[in-house]
Scaffold this motif. Structure first.
Motif, mmCIF file in Angstrom:
data_model
loop_
_atom_site.group_PDB
_atom_site.id
_atom_site.type_symbol
_atom_site.label_atom_id
_atom_site.label_comp_id
_atom_site.label_asym_id
_atom_site.label_seq_id
_atom_site.Cartn_x
_atom_site.Cartn_y
_atom_site.Cartn_z
ATOM 1 N N ALA A 100 0.829 -1.198 0.000
ATOM 2 C CA ALA A 100 0.000 0.000 0.000
ATOM 3 C C ALA A 100 0.865 1.250 0.000
ATOM 4 C CB ALA A 100 -0.932 -0.006 1.214
ATOM 5 N N GLN A 101 1.942 1.227 0.788
ATOM 6 C CA GLN A 101 2.834 2.391 0.860
ATOM 7 C C GLN A 101 3.514 2.638 -0.481
ATOM 8 O OE1 GLN A 101 3.375 4.336 3.677
ATOM 9 N NE2 GLN A 101 4.617 5.707 2.448
ATOM 10 N N SER A 102 3.918 1.568 -1.163
ATOM 11 C CA SER A 102 4.649 1.724 -2.423
ATOM 12 C C SER A 102 3.766 2.278 -3.531
ATOM 13 C CB SER A 102 5.265 0.392 -2.856
ATOM 14 O OG SER A 102 4.266 -0.545 -3.219
ATOM 15 N N LEU A 103 2.452 1.990 -3.475
ATOM 16 C CA LEU A 103 1.533 2.471 -4.513
ATOM 17 C C LEU A 103 0.816 3.764 -4.126
ATOM 18 C CD1 LEU A 103 -0.188 -0.754 -5.881
ATOM 19 C CD2 LEU A 103 1.660 0.560 -6.895
ATOM 20 N N LYS A 104 0.648 3.966 -2.820
ATOM 21 C CA LYS A 104 -0.037 5.157 -2.286
ATOM 22 C C LYS A 104 -1.400 5.344 -2.945
ATOM 23 C CE LYS A 104 4.185 7.307 -0.655
ATOM 24 N NZ LYS A 104 5.038 8.497 -0.599
ATOM 25 N N GLU A 105 -1.640 6.526 -3.514
ATOM 26 C CA GLU A 105 -2.974 6.828 -4.021
ATOM 27 C C GLU A 105 -3.410 5.928 -5.181
ATOM 28 O OE1 GLU A 105 -4.808 8.646 -2.334
ATOM 29 O OE2 GLU A 105 -3.336 9.652 -1.058
ATOM 30 N N GLU A 106 -2.447 5.236 -5.819
ATOM 31 C CA GLU A 106 -2.818 4.330 -6.909
ATOM 32 C C GLU A 106 -3.716 3.197 -6.425
ATOM 33 O OE1 GLU A 106 0.133 2.813 -9.604
ATOM 34 O OE2 GLU A 106 1.422 4.549 -9.262
ATOM 35 N N VAL A 107 -3.636 2.895 -5.122
ATOM 36 C CA VAL A 107 -4.482 1.830 -4.580
ATOM 37 C C VAL A 107 -5.941 2.099 -4.918
ATOM 38 C CG1 VAL A 107 -5.286 0.707 -2.463
ATOM 39 C CG2 VAL A 107 -2.868 1.341 -2.702
ATOM 40 N N PHE A 108 -6.385 3.354 -4.726
ATOM 41 C CA PHE A 108 -7.786 3.699 -4.949
ATOM 42 C C PHE A 108 -8.122 3.760 -6.436
ATOM 43 C CE2 PHE A 108 -6.541 5.755 -0.896
ATOM 44 C CZ PHE A 108 -7.312 4.968 -0.051
#
Length: 460
Positions: A100-108
């Motif tokens: 989650a940290q590596s992708l940050k906002e891309e998760v959403f």
């Protein structure tokens, strides 16, 4: 009688109304520790653990981004969460950890059904989200605090994790930890000692000290206004706590493995005879490309020092096969080190590039996948043969075993672990959490077998 029936009905209603969570953990021991803290935090908020995802109001994932296989496994599980949320839209889906940290906002963007995402330094924000009135998706990715400050729900009540630091100051070219967990920050020694004392009072007998590079612990303390303490000094302080029978730690870095820490294994009663010393490659040329900051010679010097002070120590390691530029000669050097050291076990990985790392940008001299696979097979032959040979030294010996529960392969037998971190399946009457003496009758590269010799002995 009517009152009793009414009370049972109320209890049943409370259980029905109580919110439930399901948490799936991927990755390393640090993630296991973080998950125990998540569970403790959720249960302090009134949540109960659900045995299946379909029964949960809150579906959580604590993710890893070190290996590509962990990413792939997680995404497959996330697909089930999407289906369950479609069936029950009021469910909350949360994604925490390094992925989650590596992708940050891309998760959403990639997974719009996710309600909350948070990095390893923001676990406490999950509680804020769950107790807020906000219905919009939230992401928390700043490096703010230690999960070690949160309450824990331990998997086994007699074994505890101690997060002594978070983050890493190394710059290994293949590793994403620096960007997902930040720069290294140590917790004050007095705070850690107090936490272990509380663990011991709570029945913990074995504590494992956790950090991305445990033996660089304490170097930042003075700059942050705390008394300086070395890793060796911390080990000695924990060893002095009554009720703690075993101390383990993971993971050290060969460049920081000092003689004081190695001597501690011989001098401190509780410190186990097991050292995990990651090799990654036996080639100095590849180690330099990996930015490991030690050479083959320096690594073997540390091994020699360990064998000198703790001759019977169990040595385990990590090895990466097929790093970009690895030639057959480089790989042969890795085989030579594995043969020479004789590891008790090894975690072996085929190189896979991680987005955001220097190694992912290397495009020349890539090792073809079939070559990686063939090299891995040769490495496994050496590692397993030497581990099998090393394990024979326990046959005929009586060793101390901390009982963990029933054997996974035979429920009529027990399973436990020696101070050397060897799994043991044995016949006996001891209960989980007890220390007992087991005579070893057989050994494979993975496990030992034996018979209980003495009655299990409890604390005190």
């Amino acid at each position: 009688m009517l009152w009793v029936v009414g009370a049972c009905h109320v209890d049943s209603l409370i259980l029905t109304m109580q919110k439930r969570y399901h948490l799936t953990t991927f990755g390393c021991q640090m993630n296991e520790h973080d998950s125990e803290r998540m569970k403790g935090m959720l249960e302090s908020l009134g949540y109960a653990e659900a045995p299946e995802r379909a029964e949960a109001d809150l579906i959580l994932f604590n993710t890893c981004s070190i290996r590509e296989t962990a990413d792939s496994r997680f995404v497959a599980h996330l697909g089930e969460a999407k289906r369950l949320k479609r069936e029950q839209p009021e469910r909350i889906v949360g994604v925490g950890g390094c992925w989650a940290q590596s992708l940050k906002e891309e998760v959403f963007e990639r997974f719009p059904f996710v309600d909350v995402a948070f990095g390893p330094g923001q676990v406490h924000k999950l509680a804020e989200f769950l107790t807020s009135d906000s219905l919009t998706a939230q992401g928390y990715f700043e490096f703010e605090s230690f999960t070690g400050h949160l309450p824990a729900r331990r998997t086994r009540p007699f074994q505890g994790w101690l997060q002594i630091s978070v983050g890493c100051n190394c710059a290994c070219s293949y590793c994403i930890v620096t960007s997902t967990r930040g720069r290294e920050v140590s917790r004050p020694a007095e705070e850690l000692v107090a936490e272990v004392r509380a663990m011991a009072a709570d029945g913990v007998r074995e504590v494992t000290l956790l950090g991305q590079n445990v033996n660089s612990y304490g170097r930042d303390l003075k700059a942050n206004g705390h008394p300086q303490a070395t890793f060796a000094e911390l080990l000695a302080a924990v060893d002095g706590i009554e009720g703690i029978d075993r101390i383990r730690y993971t993971s050290p870095h060969p460049k920081d493995m000092r003689e004081a820490v190695i001597r501690a294994h011989a001098e401190l009663e509780s410190l186990c005879e097991h050292i995990h010393l990651p090799l990654q490659s036996g080639s100095s040329r590849i180690l330099k490309a990996m930015r490991r900051t030690y050479s083959r010679e320096r690594y073997l010097d540390r091994v020699a020092l360990i064998r000198e002070h703790v001759p019977d120590a169990s040595l385990t390691t990590d090895i990466i096969v097929g790093f970009p530029g690895e030639s057959e000669a480089d790989f042969a050097e890795t085989l030579e080190v594995a043969e020479q050291v004789g590891y008790d076990s090894a975690f072996t990985f085929v190189f896979s590039p991680r987005r955001g790392t220097t190694a992912a940008e290397l495009t020349e001299d890539l090792v073809p996948h079939p070559v990686k696979v063939e090299r891995m097979e040769r490495l496994l032959e050496v590692v397993q043969r030497r581990a099998r040979e090393r394990a024979q030294r326990f046959v005929g010996r009586t060793v101390e075993v901390l009982v963990e529960g029933s054997s996974r392969t035979d429920p009529e037998r027990l399973r436990g672990r020696t101070r050397h971190n060897k799994a043991v399946n044995f016949s006996g009457l001891a209960a989980a959490g007890e220390l007992t003496e087991v005579e070893i009758t057989a050994a494979t590269s993975q496990t030992l077998s034996g018979e209980e010799r003495l009655l299990a002995r409890s604390v005190g």
